[in-house]
Design an enzyme around this catalytic site. Structure first.
Site, short mmCIF file in Angstrom:
data_model
loop_
_atom_site.label_atom_id
_atom_site.label_comp_id
_atom_site.label_asym_id
_atom_site.label_seq_id
_atom_site.Cartn_x
_atom_site.Cartn_y
_atom_site.Cartn_z
CE1 TYR A 288 -4.46 1.10 0.59
CE2 TYR A 288 -3.20 3.01 1.27
CZ TYR A 288 -4.39 2.44 0.87
OH TYR A 288 -5.52 3.22 0.75
CE1 TYR A 338 -5.34 5.63 -2.21
CE2 TYR A 338 -7.35 6.83 -2.71
CZ TYR A 338 -6.47 6.32 -1.79
OH TYR A 338 -6.70 6.50 -0.45
#
Lengths: 391, 138
Positions: A288, A338
């Site tokens: 992440y 994203y």
């Protein structure tokens, strides 16, 4: 030999990503699910579980089941632990399948925050209606809006304690842009140099524009079933060998701060133990990366280097193409797209299948995947593999 | 985007009224649990340590040190258009809780983690004051 499969990923759908206007989130979700069903060779009627994840308040509610036209489900939930949610969903899906609560579950993330009049900077910046009461109003009075500031303060603390530099942050961004140039799904493909990074405008010092993730309209869907059922389907199964969460409970009362240690430390250790492997077995990391800094602190907490040494560890470019620890090989959230934890999960599936084309990593035996939510508050770890394990 | 837009002014609510009343009178009022004896912030209904509802209010010292900070360059609210770049900082208070606030009376490039700070109170209009922090003279 690794421990046995906890569940198998058999379908992946990724829509076009970015400034695609005029569509609501649930429509991107429908497209991603259709792509994932086609990828898996499954029919819509094969699906009996639906797990939904969304960022902004939108149409990704339990009612999405009816918009998407699913019938006779035995498992439906909207789930959230912010950017960590994908890991939570994978845990729940695998456990539910093993318990017999459902056979074939779709996990979907969709978001559509961008409009022609509202760009990335304003997408997630919090309440804009004033006046604001109490503590929410106090934050607003200090100009404390959005996530950029929280991550910038974490990075600043790390720099103070350990001497992390903007060069250390920049090498993460530059390496991921090189990976993005090889991904058909990535939004940002223009070449990026270290100078480009250092000259990009400040967002919240010490973070610059090129330290921050993109904002994307789009969706990702992932189909999970049992290892047994996965054998007969169209794609090589990707087995989930380990998964864990950790939420240390950072808050203003306890004087701990995620700059120093995130949930990745405990979550990673648990996931490695569950999978029966060590970090030395990892062929690539899909981490992440809401900010460049997040990659550094996550690598430290997973034990790839000592605490505080994330910057020097990555300085030789080992995360980029040809490096010793290929990381975020689809460009990640910084240069790819994203989609919260569905960004690293989707790329890990591609790599574990061996379908990465020009960006395929040489060692796809075990791929490490992380989710991260809030201001480094919530963490999830997954280990994906083409190997069913066990025995 | 107007340069003259007002910055948002917090509206004290029932639970936070003692905090804002204290700020107007020049005191940093924090919640303190009468059951477990611990301080807490931000303001809430129950003690986050023991979950008891017996939260009282005490004046804190207002002393603290700078834990970390960031310099905001984005204008997320038109009221800050003339303020950027401004700092948003985390301050470790002597009482053991950490507050987010602005440090004033110092250039952003002079901020140093660990520096000693003292709460000051700024009238932000509409009869509301909020704590900010100023470096303690060396």
């Amino acid at each position: 030999m690794a421990n046995s499969s906890k569940g198998a990923i058999v379908g992946l759908g990724v829509t076009p990503m970015g400034k695609i206007y005029g569509r609501r989130a649930v429509d991107f979700a429908a497209e991603a699910i259709a792509l994932a069903l086609e990828d898996a060779g499954l029919q819509k009627s094969d699906i009996d579980g639906l797990l939904i994840n969304a960022n902004l308040p939108n149409d990704m509610t339990p009612g999405a089941q009816m918009i998407l036209g699913f019938e006779n489900l035995t498992l439906v939930n909207v789930m959230t632990a912010y950017g960590s949610t994908g890991g939570s969903m994978m845990q729940y899906a695998c456990m539910a399948i093993r318990e017999g609560l459902a056979k074939t579950i779709v996990l979907v993330y969709a978001d559509a925050p961008l409009t022609p009049s509202r760009g990335a900077g304003q997408s997630y910046s919090g309440p804009h209606r004033f006046p604001l009461g109490g503590m929410t109003g106090l934050k607003a009075a200090y100009g404390d809006f959005g996530a950029n500031l929280g991550y910038a303060m974490a990075a600043q603390r790390h720099m103070h304690l350990y001497g992390t530099t903007e060069g250390h942050l920049g090498i993460v961004a530059v390496g991921q842009r090189k990976w993005a140039q090889m991904s058909p799904w990535a939004q940002m493909k223009a070449p990026m140099t270290m100078a480009d990074h250092h000259n990009s405008r400040w967002i919240a010092e010490p973070l610059r524009l090129l330290d921050c993730c993109l904002v994307s309209n789009g969706a990702v869907a992932i189909i999970v079933t049992s290892a047994d059922r996965a054998r007969d389907l169209r794609q090589p199964p990707v087995h989930v060998l380990g998964y864990a969460q950790s939420a240390p409970g950072d808050n203003l009362d306890t004087s701990r701060h995620p700059a120093v240690e995130t949930g990745a430390a405990r979550s990673g250790e648990t996931a490695f133990r569950m999978a029966g492997i060590t970090r030395a077995d990892i062929g690539s990391c899909q981490l992440y990366d809401c900010y460049t800094y997040t990659v550094l602190v996550t690598l430290e907490d997973y034990g790839f280097c000592a605490k505080g040494e994330g910057g020097p560890f990555v300085a030789d470019g080992k995360l980029g193409p040809g490096g010793a620890l290929p990381t975020n090989t689809g460009g990640g959230q910084l240069s790819g797209y994203y989609m919260w934890a569905f960004t690293p999960m989707s790329e890990a599936i591609v790599q574990a299948r061996g379908q990465g084309g020009a960006r395929q990593v040489p060692n796809r035996d075990f791929t490490l995947v992380s989710g991260n939510g809030g201001i480094l508050n919530f963490h999830s770890t997954m280990i994906f593999s083409p190997h069913e394990g066990g025995g | 985007m107007s340069q003259s837009a007002a910055k948002p002014v917090p509206v004290p609510d029932e639970i936070s009224a003692p905090f804002f009343d204290g700020a107007r009178a020049g005191h940093l009022m924090l919640q303190h649990c009468t059951a477990c004896g611990k301080w807490s912030f931000p303001v809430r209904e129950r003690c986050p340590h023991c979950l008891g509802a017996k939260l009282g209010w005490r004046a804190a010292s207002g002393r603290g040190t700078l834990y970390t900070f960031a310099i905001m360059h984005q204008v997320m609210n038109p009221g800050f258009a003339a303020e950027v770049p401004y700092n948003v900082s985390q301050i470790d208070l002597a009482e053991g809780v950490r507050m987010v606030a602005n440090v004033i009376g110092i250039a952003n490039d002079q901020l140093r983690i660990g520096m000693e700070l003292q709460a000051v109170f700024e009238d932000v209009g509409m009869g509301v004051s909020i704590p900010k922090f100023r470096p303690v003279a060396a």
